[in-house]
Design an enzyme around this catalytic site. Structure first.
Site, PDB file in Angstrom:
ATOM      1  N   CYS A 129      -1.496  29.780  17.941  1.00  0.00           N
ATOM      2  CA  CYS A 129      -2.432  30.274  19.523  1.00  0.00           C
ATOM      3  C   CYS A 129      -3.434  29.751  19.348  1.00  0.00           C
ATOM      4  CB  CYS A 129      -1.839  32.076  19.907  1.00  0.00           C
ATOM      5  SG  CYS A 129      -2.253  33.149  18.071  1.00  0.00           S
ATOM      6  N   HIS A 284      -3.905  38.023  19.019  1.00  0.00           N
ATOM      7  CA  HIS A 284      -3.369  36.469  19.678  1.00  0.00           C
ATOM      8  C   HIS A 284      -4.954  35.915  20.713  1.00  0.00           C
ATOM      9  CE1 HIS A 284      -0.530  34.208  21.587  1.00  0.00           C
ATOM     10  NE2 HIS A 284      -0.980  34.203  22.940  1.00  0.00           N
ATOM     11  N   ASN A 305      -1.442  32.067  28.735  1.00  0.00           N
ATOM     12  CA  ASN A 305      -0.780  31.929  27.873  1.00  0.00           C
ATOM     13  C   ASN A 305      -0.164  30.817  27.332  1.00  0.00           C
ATOM     14  OD1 ASN A 305       0.309  33.541  25.371  1.00  0.00           O
ATOM     15  ND2 ASN A 305       1.202  34.659  26.320  1.00  0.00           N
TER      16      ASN A 305
END
Length: 357
Positions: A129, A284, A305
């Site tokens: 990520c 994240h 995302n």
């Protein structure tokens, strides 16, 4: 005489304490293991969130993680905590408070000519990520600032930055990712596509892929690695004040943000997320593309995302703005696109036009 009796008594209590700690440790370990091996999504938790009038968001058993254990889900959360010394030594930029900002802003509509802003990608089986948030934001900014619609390679950053950025699929540092973009650049996605094209849509998949090897060669024989590189001018942090974050996005385009993920985030379906229940699982990174206010008056951030469109609101989510929810306003990083190598592209295009003409 008293001291001779006290010594064995003290020794007895020490031994008793040690044995108790051993027993407690033995009992705690299976509980931790049990938790890690349990499913991340539970119907009872979804019900708890949806029945909470203070939640403000809808929970669902998202297909993306229906077969994931807590441990498997944790592996996708690849942001390592930055050393405080490093954060202090990196200046955080701010913007004039006189800049008037709209109440609602969405980079997808503000720069509708930029197709990359609306892309929802999939990090697949890898805790990458930290790399996605940086490369996606830089791709968007090339279009916003130079009118160049281009998708840059997450794989280049993930595979080639090495220990300087962290541990590849086992996590990395967003700020160091941006520094790699400034010093080494990344090639196009066409030159070096993401290694995990399968994603995690098939049932029972095991997210445990190793970091891909750095090859430094385009998959297409017509492209040259060095010529395909695109750079960032610099790497910088953005001040944690919401106005500064909004102004940065408004003026320069999407940014990378990192935040703390709790168990309940896996359930997100729609609405404005705020932490309701569950353990802290990790850090994240995602791409922040806008902000707004709901009809009920709740301020939110709008983010993309990289868990495919099966998760969340078609791949996007909103999170409470102005309260530093889950640390969302603390770790904002970005960089401006560089003209390095672009000059060659323009020259080549002009030459081709001259020849064809």
């Amino acid at each position: 005489m008293a001291s001779t009796h006290l010594l064995p008594l003290a020794t007895f209590f020490l031994l008793l304490s040690a044995s108790y700690l051993q027993i407690a440790g033995a009992e705690a370990q299976p509980l931790t293991s049990l938790k890690l091996n349990s499913h991340i999504l539970q119907e009872s938790t979804a019900k708890e969130i949806n029945e909470n009038p203070e939640a403000g968001w809808e929970a669902a058993i998202n297909p993306r993680f229906s077969n994931y254990t807590v441990e498997q889900f944790k592996r996708l959360l690849g942001v390592k905590p930055m050393p405080k010394k490093e954060l202090r030594s990196t200046p955080a930029i701010s913007h004039p408070k006189t800049l008037k900002l709209p109440k609602n802003f969405d980079a997808r509509t503000a720069w509708s000519q930029c197709s990359t802003i609306g892309r929802i990608l999939d990090q697949g089986h890898c805790g990458s990520c930290w790399a996605f948030g940086a490369v996606e934001s830089l791709s968007d900014r090339f279009c916003i600032h130079f009118d160049v619609n281009i998708s840059l390679s997450v794989n280049d950053l993930l595979a080639c930055c090495g220990f300087l950025c962290g541990s590849g699929c086992d996590g990395g540092y967003p700020l160091y990712a941006w520094r790699y973009l400034a010093h080494h650049g990344v090639v196009t996605e066409e030159c070096d596509p993401y290694f995990d094209q399968i994603g995690c849509s098939h049932p029972g998949c095991e997210p445990a892929y190793r970091t891909p090897k750095c090859v430094k060669k385009c998959v297409s024989g017509n492209q040259v690695w060095k010529k395909s590189k695109h750079y960032s001018v610099s790497a910088y942090r953005v001040n944690s004040d919401p106005h500064d974050i909004m102004a940065e996005v408004y003026k320069n385009g999407p940014v990378e943000v990192a935040f703390t993920v709790y168990e309940d985030f896996a359930y997100y379906k729609s609405g404005v997320y705020k932490h309701i229940t569950g353990y802290e699982l990790g850090g994240h990174a995602v791409k922040l593309i806008g902000w707004g206010t709901t009809d009920d008056g709740e301020d939110y951030w709008l983010l993309a995302n990289q868990w495919n469109r099966e998760w969340g609101d078609d791949g996007y989510f909103k999170i409470r703005r102005g309260t530093n929810e889950c640390g969302i306003e603390e770790d904002v990083t970005a960089g401006l696109p560089s003209t390095k190598n672009l000059v060659r592209e323009v020259t080549d295009m002009d030459a081709d036009a001259a020849v064809s003409f």
